[in-house]
Scaffold this motif. Structure first.
Motif, PDB file in Angstrom:
ATOM      1  N   ALA A   1      33.864  70.449  72.184  1.00 55.87           N
ATOM      2  CA  ALA A   1      33.832  71.604  73.085  1.00 55.87           C
ATOM      3  C   ALA A   1      33.014  72.739  72.495  1.00 55.87           C
ATOM      4  O   ALA A   1      32.291  73.445  73.220  1.00 55.87           O
ATOM      5  N   SER A   2      33.102  72.936  71.181  1.00 53.10           N
ATOM      6  CA  SER A   2      32.320  74.004  70.558  1.00 53.10           C
ATOM      7  C   SER A   2      30.830  73.689  70.601  1.00 53.10           C
ATOM      8  O   SER A   2      30.006  74.604  70.749  1.00 53.10           O
ATOM      9  N   VAL A   3      30.465  72.416  70.492  1.00 54.06           N
ATOM     10  CA  VAL A   3      29.051  72.039  70.610  1.00 54.06           C
ATOM     11  C   VAL A   3      28.553  72.324  72.022  1.00 54.06           C
ATOM     12  O   VAL A   3      27.430  72.816  72.228  1.00 54.06           O
ATOM     13  N   VAL A   4      29.396  72.022  73.014  1.00 55.24           N
ATOM     14  CA  VAL A   4      29.024  72.327  74.404  1.00 55.24           C
ATOM     15  C   VAL A   4      28.821  73.828  74.581  1.00 55.24           C
ATOM     16  O   VAL A   4      27.852  74.280  75.220  1.00 55.24           O
ATOM     17  N   MET A   5      29.710  74.622  74.005  1.00 52.83           N
ATOM     18  CA  MET A   5      29.563  76.073  74.096  1.00 52.83           C
ATOM     19  C   MET A   5      28.297  76.534  73.387  1.00 52.83           C
ATOM     20  O   MET A   5      27.572  77.414  73.887  1.00 52.83           O
ATOM     21  N   GLY A   6      28.001  75.965  72.218  1.00 55.09           N
ATOM     22  CA  GLY A   6      26.768  76.315  71.521  1.00 55.09           C
ATOM     23  C   GLY A   6      25.537  75.962  72.322  1.00 55.09           C
ATOM     24  O   GLY A   6      24.563  76.729  72.381  1.00 55.09           O
ATOM     25  N   LEU A   7      25.566  74.797  72.979  1.00 57.00           N
ATOM     26  CA  LEU A   7      24.451  74.411  73.837  1.00 57.00           C
ATOM     27  C   LEU A   7      24.330  75.353  75.032  1.00 57.00           C
ATOM     28  O   LEU A   7      23.212  75.664  75.479  1.00 57.00           O
ATOM     29  N   ALA A   8      25.467  75.805  75.563  1.00 62.11           N
ATOM     30  CA  ALA A   8      25.435  76.730  76.696  1.00 62.11           C
ATOM     31  C   ALA A   8      24.732  78.018  76.316  1.00 62.11           C
ATOM     32  O   ALA A   8      23.846  78.510  77.031  1.00 62.11           O
ATOM     33  N   VAL A   9      25.116  78.576  75.172  1.00 65.44           N
ATOM     34  CA  VAL A   9      24.539  79.861  74.763  1.00 65.44           C
ATOM     35  C   VAL A   9      23.070  79.697  74.389  1.00 65.44           C
ATOM     36  O   VAL A   9      22.207  80.466  74.830  1.00 65.44           O
ATOM     37  N   SER A  10      22.770  78.677  73.567  1.00 64.46           N
ATOM     38  CA  SER A  10      21.383  78.472  73.136  1.00 64.46           C
ATOM     39  C   SER A  10      20.484  78.101  74.318  1.00 64.46           C
ATOM     40  O   SER A  10      19.367  78.613  74.446  1.00 64.46           O
ATOM     41  N   GLY A  11      20.982  77.192  75.164  1.00 65.73           N
ATOM     42  CA  GLY A  11      20.189  76.808  76.328  1.00 65.73           C
ATOM     43  C   GLY A  11      19.924  77.966  77.246  1.00 65.73           C
ATOM     44  O   GLY A  11      18.809  78.142  77.772  1.00 65.73           O
ATOM     45  N   MET A  12      20.957  78.782  77.463  1.00 65.04           N
ATOM     46  CA  MET A  12      20.766  79.953  78.318  1.00 65.04           C
ATOM     47  C   MET A  12      19.761  80.915  77.693  1.00 65.04           C
ATOM     48  O   MET A  12      18.887  81.468  78.385  1.00 65.04           O
ATOM     49  N   HIS A  13      19.861  81.131  76.384  1.00 65.18           N
ATOM     50  CA  HIS A  13      18.980  82.084  75.705  1.00 65.18           C
ATOM     51  C   HIS A  13      17.518  81.676  75.819  1.00 65.18           C
ATOM     52  O   HIS A  13      16.662  82.473  76.267  1.00 65.18           O
ATOM     53  N   TYR A  14      17.213  80.448  75.443  1.00 66.79           N
ATOM     54  CA  TYR A  14      15.811  80.040  75.410  1.00 66.79           C
ATOM     55  C   TYR A  14      15.255  79.776  76.809  1.00 66.79           C
ATOM     56  O   TYR A  14      14.048  79.912  77.030  1.00 66.79           O
ATOM     57  N   THR A  15      16.113  79.436  77.762  1.00 66.84           N
ATOM     58  CA  THR A  15      15.645  79.363  79.141  1.00 66.84           C
ATOM     59  C   THR A  15      15.304  80.754  79.658  1.00 66.84           C
ATOM     60  O   THR A  15      14.289  80.952  80.352  1.00 66.84           O
ATOM     61  N   GLY A  16      16.163  81.732  79.326  1.00 63.80           N
ATOM     62  CA  GLY A  16      15.862  83.107  79.712  1.00 63.80           C
ATOM     63  C   GLY A  16      14.602  83.635  79.049  1.00 63.80           C
ATOM     64  O   GLY A  16      13.824  84.371  79.675  1.00 63.80           O
ATOM     65  N   MET A  17      14.377  83.250  77.800  1.00 62.77           N
ATOM     66  CA  MET A  17      13.158  83.687  77.125  1.00 62.77           C
ATOM     67  C   MET A  17      11.921  83.029  77.732  1.00 62.77           C
ATOM     68  O   MET A  17      10.830  83.619  77.731  1.00 62.77           O
ATOM     69  N   ALA A  18      12.076  81.810  78.260  1.00 63.34           N
ATOM     70  CA  ALA A  18      10.943  81.153  78.921  1.00 63.34           C
ATOM     71  C   ALA A  18      10.568  81.869  80.210  1.00 63.34           C
ATOM     72  O   ALA A  18       9.427  81.735  80.690  1.00 63.34           O
TER      73      ALA A  18
END
Length: 286
Positions: free
Chosen positions: A177-194
């Protein structure tokens, strides 16, 4: 004039470290959320508050570490201290609302959807408010479609992480679950930066605000120190680390069947049948 944006000035170092910090905050926060479901009502709010602050600190620290690798080659960036720290408070408050809903309502579909949506929106709001705290002689422009995709990623992944936290028990499940949360935050961040593009103003002087070096210590020391303390609390509570105790996982033993001993007639009953009287012989009759 368009600025040249580089989000990986230090290569893969900042994305990896940022992802690990998001996983750390997510692991502590989700385990505290799961722990609140198996505790007395008087302690539930404390565990949920600790979980919300852990997740908020983790995603905020992740954002800052990732932003250390963000540069605009034609411009020196600076930060507004008030807005930067306001993004931390916003993250903790919105994540806290989502976690409290799940903590008190349980793993019902409505609670998970509502809590996951608010938590995901908290992650996205923290990101874009933190970006608003960057000062440069120009302005940021975002692609609406890509921004919407980043928000959807945050909401869906946050909902999945909350479901795993309250529905699946055990250390490995918490780690997943923590890996999923980490992917959520990181994925959201770098998608927003794109979705980001920078339009610079020509002929401008130095931008107003604090340089990254002057805000580095207060931005990292506080949240990281809190995550360390939260980790100590988690480590000293075996129920948080291992989930349900072994004796709760085993089915209860059946009650022992009472043993029935054979019953014998009372001695008085046998003696009464052999008392001297009518129809019986007596020694005096001999």
């Amino acid at each position: 004039m368009h600025g040249t944006v580089d989000g990986f000035s230090y290569g893969i170092v900042t994305p990896v470290v940022a992802f690990l910090m998001a996983c750390l905050g997510g692991a502590l926060g989700l385990r505290c959320t799961a722990r609140s479901l198996r505790t007395e009502r008087s302690f539930k709010a404390g565990w949920l508050a600790l979980g919300a602050t852990s997740i908020g600190s983790g995603i905020w620290t992740m954002h800052f570490i990732a932003m250390m690798g963000f540069t605009v080659r034609q411009e020196v960036l600076s930060y507004d201290r008030g807005i930067t720290f306001a993004s931390l408070g916003l993250a903790i408050v919105m994540v806290g609302i989502g976690i409290f809903i799940v903590g008190y309502r349980g793993a019902t579909p409505m609670a998970l959807v509502t809590g996951g949506t608010i938590t995901g929106l908290g992650v996205a709001s923290m990101h874009y408010l933190g970006m608003a705290g960057i000062r440069l002689h120009g302005q940021f422009e975002y692609n609406t479609l890509t921004v919407s995709l980043s928000v959807v990623i945050a909401v869906v992944a946050a909902t999945a992480a909350l479901w795993a936290a309250v529905s699946v028990h055990g250390f490995l499940a918490s780690l997943g679950a923590s890996v999923v949360m980490g992917l959520a935050v990181s994925g959201m961040h770098y998608t927003g930066m794109a979705a980001l593009s920078v339009h610079l103003h020509e002929g401008a002087g130095p931008s107003a605000g604090d340089s990254p070096a002057t805000v580095l210590a207060p931005m990292l020391i506080g949240p990281v120190a809190f995550l360390v303390l939260a980790g100590v609390v988690v480590m000293f509570d075996p129920l948080v680390v291992m989930g349900r105790p072994d004796w709760e996982k085993r089915p209860p033993r059946p009650a022992p069947v009472p043993r029935h001993l054979p019953s014998f007639p009372e001695p008085t009953a046998w003696s009464a049948r052999h008392q001297p009287g009518e129809g019986s012989s007596s020694p005096h009759d001999w």
